[in-house]
Design a protein around this motif. Structure first.
Motif, PDB file in Angstrom:
ATOM      1  N   GLN A 147       0.875  -1.175  -0.018  1.00 27.37           N
ATOM      2  CA  GLN A 147       0.135  -0.013  -0.004  1.00 27.37           C
ATOM      3  C   GLN A 147       0.977   1.156  -0.007  1.00 27.37           C
ATOM      4  O   GLN A 147       0.572   2.133   0.718  1.00 27.37           O
ATOM      5  CB  GLN A 147      -0.664   0.086   1.274  1.00 27.37           C
ATOM      6  N   CYS A 179      -3.445  -9.709  -8.642  1.00 27.08           N
ATOM      7  CA  CYS A 179      -3.204  -9.030  -7.464  1.00 27.08           C
ATOM      8  C   CYS A 179      -4.468  -9.470  -6.608  1.00 27.08           C
ATOM      9  O   CYS A 179      -4.557  -9.256  -5.333  1.00 27.08           O
ATOM     10  CB  CYS A 179      -3.045  -7.715  -7.369  1.00 27.08           C
ATOM     11  N   GLU A 225      -7.125  -7.790  -6.344  1.00 29.26           N
ATOM     12  CA  GLU A 225      -7.372  -6.206  -5.655  1.00 29.26           C
ATOM     13  C   GLU A 225      -8.274  -5.658  -6.640  1.00 29.26           C
ATOM     14  O   GLU A 225      -8.210  -5.884  -7.869  1.00 29.26           O
ATOM     15  CB  GLU A 225      -6.207  -5.557  -5.160  1.00 29.26           C
ATOM     16  N   ASN A 231      -8.401  -0.503  -4.451  1.00 28.73           N
ATOM     17  CA  ASN A 231      -7.424  -0.903  -3.641  1.00 28.73           C
ATOM     18  C   ASN A 231      -5.843  -0.448  -4.242  1.00 28.73           C
ATOM     19  O   ASN A 231      -5.089  -0.452  -3.706  1.00 28.73           O
ATOM     20  CB  ASN A 231      -7.300  -2.196  -3.519  1.00 28.73           C
ATOM     21  N   CYS A 288      -4.792   3.486  -0.412  1.00 33.71           N
ATOM     22  CA  CYS A 288      -4.436   2.269  -1.388  1.00 33.71           C
ATOM     23  C   CYS A 288      -3.043   2.406  -1.964  1.00 33.71           C
ATOM     24  O   CYS A 288      -2.449   3.359  -1.602  1.00 33.71           O
ATOM     25  CB  CYS A 288      -5.824   2.258  -2.374  1.00 33.71           C
TER      26      CYS A 288
END
Length: 625
Positions: free
Chosen positions: A24, A48, A50, A206, A375
């Motif tokens: 992140q 990923c 996400e 994200n 994110c």
């Protein structure tokens, strides 16, 4: 992929992207031409697990990314990830406004009537409503403004066509997707709304990937600006006329006041004098004629607001027109009390004007939005660093703790290219500069057999060069403005021996591979005009805090722009070519080294015969002068 080659730089970028996605964090990555940055972030994005938003610099690049690159990587990885393409609402047909335009039947000319019929026929076939599907109507045609919506005139859930709305369907698909591909204008529009608590996409992300990130500071500056324009008032008036005809035909005074408003707008425009101005607002804001017509405009808007307040309850359309008028009044009111650290400037067009309040620094609002969205952020471009430093870009975007990575191009510039810095040219400000440049360029163009981009920093220089080049060689001459950019590039490729003259829009995002483009000639170092009101205010701000505006701002900006222009030359492993830069300041000024150190490592010469031998293929080895 035919001819695919593994590249260590591409793999290094992929690993860096993966790391940021896991932690992140924020990464700023310069990936030189040929690194393959798109695949380097698409592969980890697909793997990923996400929610990922990918934003790029233009709708053209957005379409290429979504329709070409993403499916290819997705297929290679056998990924079942859901993807969606989302554009701004003005890119989708509005069924309500289409019907209103058909019903109204008032169009300025026969061509618009023809285009409206084509749009109506297409509306019965399309499932997406994306206006890019309909090439039979030019994308800059005025008719599109009548049959698409914007945030001001959209009726939202109150619209009778809400369930069938293409914008609603596209947003719904985006909210359900794992990967959403947008463009920077839509991304920042959503970010600006997020600041007001209405952002739809960003809270779901994200991971955010911002490609073509060198464009971000200027685009962010636009979206964090506040503009009051004649165009907004014209569009509002047109919509109000339609709604008043339908829902308030017994209130003729509305039309009378709208005509008064139109006259006040035109009087204000005429008081601003000639078209083509772009200057600080303070320069004219206190002139008696400006004050008079601004007051007249405010009075007209106040009277109209009183009328529309009574009419608003009759229909959702009139209610929307009333609310839009209140917002226009608020914008006009904010002109009198600008926030600190902003610059107010105006622009004049043939029949219109715009008055804008722009923040001098986008770092604070951008950083605030980033902090509210915990994110992973990846910002990448082929041109972000100045020399080896990312300080200029990071400072402008407020990135205090970003990880940086600079990846050189895998292309062999040393053996496949040559930098020609012709001797004996005058300084760029010299009255004879363009004619001297043309005389120096002609033997290079002839040695190359055409196949040349000539990139200019101004239309004035381009037009002067175009005139001087007429009948000087047998190669086709393509001049910006004579046809749409896409058509010019296609024709340049097909001809194979053309000379193309272009300004800013040809410095980036143009990809011509192979022998058709073998020479790029740049007139001078692309310093932005210091008399631009926003630039002027930014430089003054740096000066006031004791900084050096030329070194801190103008040089880094020009370096990044120059790198974009240079990037047109070598587009794949087999490309060969000569880069000719006609600005003697590269050799005569101390800052010239900063520019040269930021370019790919290539041999340099000041001798024309070396250039001619390069094109003839008889050059075994070239050394720097």
């Amino acid at each position: 992929m035919d001819g695919f080659q593994a590249r260590p730089q591409q793999q290094a970028m992929l690993k860096a992207v993966q790391t940021v996605m896991k932690t992140q964090g924020t990464a700023v990555i310069e990936a030189g031409t040929g690194v393959g940055k798109t695949f380097a972030y698409l592969a980890p994005a697909l793997l990923c697990d996400e929610r990922v938003i990918i934003s790029t610099g233009s709708k053209t690049l957005q379409d290429q990314l979504y329709h070409k690159d993403l499916p290819l990587v997705r297929k290679a990885l056998k990924s079942a990830v859901k993807t969606a393409l989302l554009k701004g609402r003005a890119n989708y047909l509005c069924l309500h406004r289409l019907q209103a335009t058909v019903d109204e039947g008032r169009l300025p000319d026969r061509k618009s009537v023809t285009w409206l019929h084509r749009i109506r026929d297409w509306s019965e076939l399309t499932s997406k409503g994306d206006i890019a599907e309909l090439s039979a109507v030019p994308h800059d045609a005025e008719i599109w403004g009548r049959v698409t919506s914007n945030t001001e005139n959209c009726l939202g859930a109150d619209c009778g066509d809400y369930q069938e709305c293409y914008v609603v369907k596209a947003r719904r698909a985006a909210q359900e997707a794992d990967i959403v591909v947008v463009n920077h204008h839509l991304f920042f529009a959503d970010m600006a709304l997020k600041e007001e608590g209405f952002g739809e996409l960003l809270p779901l992300a994200n991971v955010v990937v911002l490609d073509e990130a060198h464009q971000l500071p200027e685009i962010a500056s636009t979206f964090f600006s506040d503009t009051f324009s004649s165009r907004q008032l014209h569009d509002w008036k047109r919509d109000t006329v339609v709604e008043a005809l339908e829902g308030a035909s017994d209130m003729p005074q509305i039309r009378e006041f709208l005509d008064r408003l139109e006259k006040a707008v035109m009087d204000l425009r005429l008081a601003m004098d000639t078209p083509g101005q772009r200057a600080p607002w303070v320069r004219i804001s206190s002139q008696p004629a400006i004050v008079k017509y601004m007051e007249e405009l405010e009075t007209c808007m106040k009277d109209l607001a009183a009328l529309l307040e009574h009419a608003a309850e009759r229909s959702k359309g009139l209610q929307s027109c009333y609310e839009r008028l209140l917002e226009q009044q608020a914008r006009l009111g904010r002109l009198h009390n600008p926030p600190p650290d902003t610059v107010q400037w105006f622009e004049t067009f043939t029949r219109g004007f715009a008055i804008t309040t722009t923040p001098l620094d986008v770092a604070v609002p951008f950083k605030k939005c980033m902090d509210e969205l915990p994110c992973s952020w990846i910002m990448t471009s082929a041109t972000l660093a100045v020399g080896q430093s990312f300080e200029h870009f990071n400072q402008r975007m407020g990135l205090d703790t970003a990880t940086t990575l600079q990846l050189d191009s895998p292309f062999d510039y040393w053996h496949n290219s040559l930098l020609y810095l012709p001797a004996g040219l005058p300084e760029p400000q010299d009255a004879d500069f363009v004619s001297a440049l043309v005389e120096a360029a002609i033997p290079v163009i002839k040695a190359c057999g055409g196949r040349t981009f000539m990139l200019f920093t101004s239309y004035r220089a381009l037009n002067e060069a175009a005139e001087l080049l007429q009948d000087r060689f047998e190669y086709p001459l393509l001049i910006q403005g004579e046809s749409p950019q896409r058509d010019m590039i296609e024709r340049f490729r097909e001809l194979g021996n053309a000379v193309l003259l272009g300004t800013a829009s040809f410095w980036e995002g143009v990809d011509v591979r192979g022998e058709a483009l073998s020479c790029v000639i740049i007139d001078k170092l692309p310093f932005a005009a210091p008399n631009d009101p926003v630039m002027e205010a930014r430089l003054d701000s740096i000066r006031k805090r004791g900084g050096n505006p030329f070194g801190e701002y103008q040089i880094p900006q020009a370096v990044i722009t120059l790198k974009q222009g240079v990037g047109r030359l070598i587009r794949d492993q087999q490309d060969r070519g000569v880069l000719m830069i006609c600005d003697v300041r590269l050799r005569t000024r101390s800052y010239g080294k900063t520019f040269l150190d930021s370019l790919p490592r290539m041999p340099r010469t000041q001798k024309l015969d070396i250039v001619e031998r390069f094109f003839a293929g008889n050059l075994n080895e070239t050394t720097s002068p």
